[in-house]
Motif scaffolding. Structure first.
Motif, PDB file in Angstrom:
ATOM      1  N   LEU A  15      -7.316  -1.526  -5.855  1.00  0.00           N
ATOM      2  CA  LEU A  15      -7.016  -1.937  -4.572  1.00  0.00           C
ATOM      3  C   LEU A  15      -7.218  -3.098  -4.239  1.00  0.00           C
ATOM      4  CD1 LEU A  15      -9.139   1.024  -2.889  1.00  0.00           C
ATOM      5  CD2 LEU A  15      -6.838   1.252  -3.444  1.00  0.00           C
ATOM      6  N   SER A  32      -8.973   5.897  -0.232  1.00  0.00           N
ATOM      7  CA  SER A  32      -8.484   6.280  -1.630  1.00  0.00           C
ATOM      8  C   SER A  32      -9.712   6.588  -2.599  1.00  0.00           C
ATOM      9  CB  SER A  32      -7.929   5.186  -1.951  1.00  0.00           C
ATOM     10  OG  SER A  32      -7.283   5.275  -3.259  1.00  0.00           O
ATOM     11  N   LEU A  38       0.704  -1.211   0.096  1.00  0.00           N
ATOM     12  CA  LEU A  38       0.077  -0.064  -0.080  1.00  0.00           C
ATOM     13  C   LEU A  38       0.972   1.423   0.044  1.00  0.00           C
ATOM     14  CD1 LEU A  38      -2.963  -1.074   2.499  1.00  0.00           C
ATOM     15  CD2 LEU A  38      -2.899  -0.966  -0.059  1.00  0.00           C
ATOM     16  N   VAL A  96      -2.793   6.623  -0.920  1.00  0.00           N
ATOM     17  CA  VAL A  96      -3.783   6.041  -0.131  1.00  0.00           C
ATOM     18  C   VAL A  96      -3.498   6.168   1.392  1.00  0.00           C
ATOM     19  CG1 VAL A  96      -4.321   4.471  -1.994  1.00  0.00           C
ATOM     20  CG2 VAL A  96      -2.472   3.885  -0.295  1.00  0.00           C
TER      21      VAL A  96
END
Length: 68
Positions: free
Chosen positions: A51, A44, A23, A29
């Motif tokens: 994702l 996000s 991530l 994010v």
């Protein structure tokens, strides 16, 4: 930004560390990881599929629970 909840089959600190590294590489994010509950919240504007694909790179089973 939308906050999405994912269930990720994490069993240890190594698993959550892998998710954190993935991530962090995405940029833009914000996220929280709850290892005992095996939950990852991602804030996000990115598409859910993007994702999900990123989380699946960890090799763990991933389930999308929806927005929170």
């Amino acid at each position: 930004m939308t906050k999405h909840e994912f269930e990720v089959a994490m069993t240890c600190e190594g698993c959550s560390g892998a998710i954190t590294r993935i991530l962090n590489k995405m940029g833009d994010v914000k996220f929280e990881i709850d290892l005992p509950k095996k939950l990852v919240w991602i804030e996000s504007d990115k598409d859910v599929d993007v994702l999900m694909t990123a989380l699946q790179k960890s090799g763990k089973e991933v389930k999308y629970n929806g927005t929170k």
